[in-house]
Design an enzyme around this catalytic site. Structure first.
Site, mmCIF file in Angstrom:
data_model
loop_
_atom_site.group_PDB
_atom_site.id
_atom_site.type_symbol
_atom_site.label_atom_id
_atom_site.label_comp_id
_atom_site.label_asym_id
_atom_site.label_seq_id
_atom_site.Cartn_x
_atom_site.Cartn_y
_atom_site.Cartn_z
ATOM 1 N N GLU A 19 -1.663 5.864 -8.941
ATOM 2 C CA GLU A 19 -2.605 6.836 -8.369
ATOM 3 C C GLU A 19 -2.516 8.172 -9.091
ATOM 4 O O GLU A 19 -1.436 8.687 -9.377
ATOM 5 C CB GLU A 19 -2.347 7.036 -6.866
ATOM 6 C CG GLU A 19 -3.260 8.125 -6.262
ATOM 7 C CD GLU A 19 -3.392 8.100 -4.748
ATOM 8 O OE1 GLU A 19 -3.109 7.042 -4.139
ATOM 9 O OE2 GLU A 19 -3.783 9.129 -4.181
ATOM 10 N N ASP A 44 2.618 4.942 -5.527
ATOM 11 C CA ASP A 44 1.881 6.193 -5.367
ATOM 12 C C ASP A 44 2.809 7.357 -5.678
ATOM 13 O O ASP A 44 3.567 7.806 -4.835
ATOM 14 C CB ASP A 44 1.336 6.287 -3.935
ATOM 15 C CG ASP A 44 0.650 7.630 -3.677
ATOM 16 O OD1 ASP A 44 0.551 8.446 -4.623
ATOM 17 O OD2 ASP A 44 0.215 7.853 -2.534
ATOM 18 N N GLY A 65 -7.586 8.149 7.168
ATOM 19 C CA GLY A 65 -7.651 8.358 8.616
ATOM 20 C C GLY A 65 -9.062 8.293 9.181
ATOM 21 O O GLY A 65 -10.023 7.973 8.484
ATOM 22 N N ASN A 77 -10.298 0.073 -0.070
ATOM 23 C CA ASN A 77 -9.332 -0.060 1.023
ATOM 24 C C ASN A 77 -9.976 0.232 2.372
ATOM 25 O O ASN A 77 -10.644 1.256 2.531
ATOM 26 C CB ASN A 77 -8.179 0.928 0.824
ATOM 27 C CG ASN A 77 -7.306 0.570 -0.354
ATOM 28 O OD1 ASN A 77 -7.572 -0.385 -1.078
ATOM 29 N ND2 ASN A 77 -6.245 1.339 -0.552
ATOM 30 N N ILE A 78 -9.740 -0.658 3.323
ATOM 31 C CA ILE A 78 -10.291 -0.484 4.663
ATOM 32 C C ILE A 78 -9.183 -0.712 5.686
ATOM 33 O O ILE A 78 -8.698 -1.826 5.856
ATOM 34 C CB ILE A 78 -11.469 -1.454 4.898
ATOM 35 C CG1 ILE A 78 -12.595 -1.140 3.901
ATOM 36 C CG2 ILE A 78 -11.974 -1.349 6.340
ATOM 37 C CD1 ILE A 78 -13.598 -2.233 3.725
ATOM 38 N N ASP A 79 -8.790 0.370 6.345
ATOM 39 C CA ASP A 79 -7.758 0.285 7.375
ATOM 40 C C ASP A 79 -8.317 0.791 8.703
ATOM 41 O O ASP A 79 -8.383 0.059 9.688
ATOM 42 C CB ASP A 79 -6.530 1.107 6.940
ATOM 43 C CG ASP A 79 -5.349 0.923 7.891
ATOM 44 O OD1 ASP A 79 -5.477 0.180 8.884
ATOM 45 O OD2 ASP A 79 -4.293 1.524 7.644
ATOM 46 N N ASP A 108 0.859 -1.186 0.000
ATOM 47 C CA ASP A 108 0.000 0.000 0.000
ATOM 48 C C ASP A 108 0.900 1.243 0.000
ATOM 49 O O ASP A 108 1.806 1.348 0.823
ATOM 50 C CB ASP A 108 -0.858 -0.056 1.279
ATOM 51 C CG ASP A 108 -2.017 0.912 1.270
ATOM 52 O OD1 ASP A 108 -2.379 1.409 0.179
ATOM 53 O OD2 ASP A 108 -2.574 1.175 2.353
ATOM 54 N N HIS A 109 0.659 2.162 -0.916
ATOM 55 C CA HIS A 109 1.408 3.429 -0.969
ATOM 56 C C HIS A 109 2.926 3.279 -1.051
ATOM 57 O O HIS A 109 3.662 3.957 -0.318
ATOM 58 C CB HIS A 109 1.049 4.331 0.223
ATOM 59 C CG HIS A 109 -0.328 4.885 0.124
ATOM 60 N ND1 HIS A 109 -0.683 5.869 -0.769
ATOM 61 C CD2 HIS A 109 -1.459 4.552 0.786
ATOM 62 C CE1 HIS A 109 -1.963 6.125 -0.646
ATOM 63 N NE2 HIS A 109 -2.469 5.339 0.279
HETATM 64 ZN ZN ZN Z 1 -4.390 4.989 0.864
#
Ligand code: ZN
Length: 326
Positions: free
Chosen positions: A148, A118, A193, A271-273, A96-97
């Protein structure tokens, strides 16, 4: 790198087939972030029980936290556990990123089946060139790449931006053509966030810019789109955290209805964080508040894992539509 391995040795898959099926079926694949064993098991068991394909994703700093050598074996452990459970869900291990070629290469060489580059904070040409460099290395190894365009507001492990810059639909075609990426993260109003919007109690959050998404779909028909910063910041968890001594007063996220609508479009990965972090934190706080003498990590981490399983099943079944698609 001494310990080089290909993702197929770990039993992982890239995103090509799962995105193709998600596009045709009008649902989105969940991409859950993890950095420890309880999170990983919670995600995997939740996806096995709801029969959903899954993307396990780690940021560069999460990889560092878990240890870059250890991490691929965690994913391998998940694959083996799924086999032992008699389930056949496809599992992708995704960076991720990723922000440099070196990081993406290191992940690919250690067994990741998918990486994100990214470069969205760079000007278009630089972003495209850097992404292309990663794609060239990745595709030789059958690893898929997410790029992205556009910048999300908010704070995540690797990124922090004050304001969002929506993706410009007119740049998408050229970017996809120049880079040969397999999927593209876009900015249409989601945010990283737990504090995604500044709204007063009872006020509605601003809706996602579905007009931009539709314009992008028109320009690159059938191309997989990714939504970052797409946690709903489930109010029940925020309430629990605050009730048991936490302080997350103005936390708000993306309403589930909007994610449902996105999942039915070209959006193939959501995406789920933050929601996973909240579920675990809420349970850990509850256990500690109700049992101040508790000191066995299995008691609070076990409760946290159980809650994460519930949350993952709910997301797959009721929001993303990925349940029973494995
Ligand atoms: Zn992200």
């Amino acid at each position: 790198m001494a310990n080089t391995k290909h993702y197929t040795e770990l039993g992982l898959t890239n995103t090509r087939d799962i995105f193709k099926k998600a596009m045709a079926g009008g649902y989105a694949i969940p991409a859950y972030n993890f950095n420890n064993m309880e999170q990983l098991q919670g995600i995997i068991i939740g996806c096995v029980e709801s029969k959903s394909p899954v993307i396990l994703q780690v940021s560069g700093s999460a990889r560092k936290y878990a240890d870059p050598t250890f991490l691929p074996y965690m994913a391998m452990g998940a694959v083996q556990m799924v086999k032992a459970l008699g389930a056949g869900i496809p599992i992708t291990l995704h960076l991720d990123h990723g922000n440099t070629f070196e990081l993406a290469k290191s992940c690919i060489d250690s067994g990741f089946s998918s990486v994100m580059l990214d470069g969205s904070h760079h000007p278009f040409e630089e972003n495209a060139a850097l992404t292309r460099q990663v794609v060239d290395y990745a595709h030789e190894r059958e690893v898929t790449v997410e790029g992205e365009l556009g910048v999300l507001a908010g704070v995540e492990d690797e990124v922090s931006h004050e304001v969002s810059h929506y993706t410009k639909p007119e740049e998408v075609e050229a970017f996809v053509e120049k880079t040969s990426v397999d999927s593209l993260a876009i900015s249409i109003g989601t945010s990283h966030g737990a504090h995604k919007f500044k709204v007063k109690p009872g006020e509605e959050v601003p809706p996602l810019r579905f007009d931009i998404l539709e314009e992008i779909e028109k320009r690159v028909p059938g191309f997989p789109i990714v939504l970052h910063g797409a946690s709903s910041i489930e109010p029940e968890y925020v309430k629990m955290i605050n009730a048991y001594g936490g302080k997350m007063d103005d936390a708000v996220g993306i309403p589930a209805e909007q994610l449902r609508r996105a999942a039915q479009s070209a959006v193939c990965k959501i995406n789920i964080d933050s929601d996973g972090r909240l579920a675990m934190t809420a349970m850990i706080r509850k256990v500690f508040a109700e049992n101040p003498a508790e000191f066995d990590p299995r008691k609070y981490l076990g409760s946290a894992r159980d809650e994460l399983i519930k949350m993952v099943k709910y997301k797959n079944e009721k929001v993303l539509g990925s349940a029973n698609k494995a």
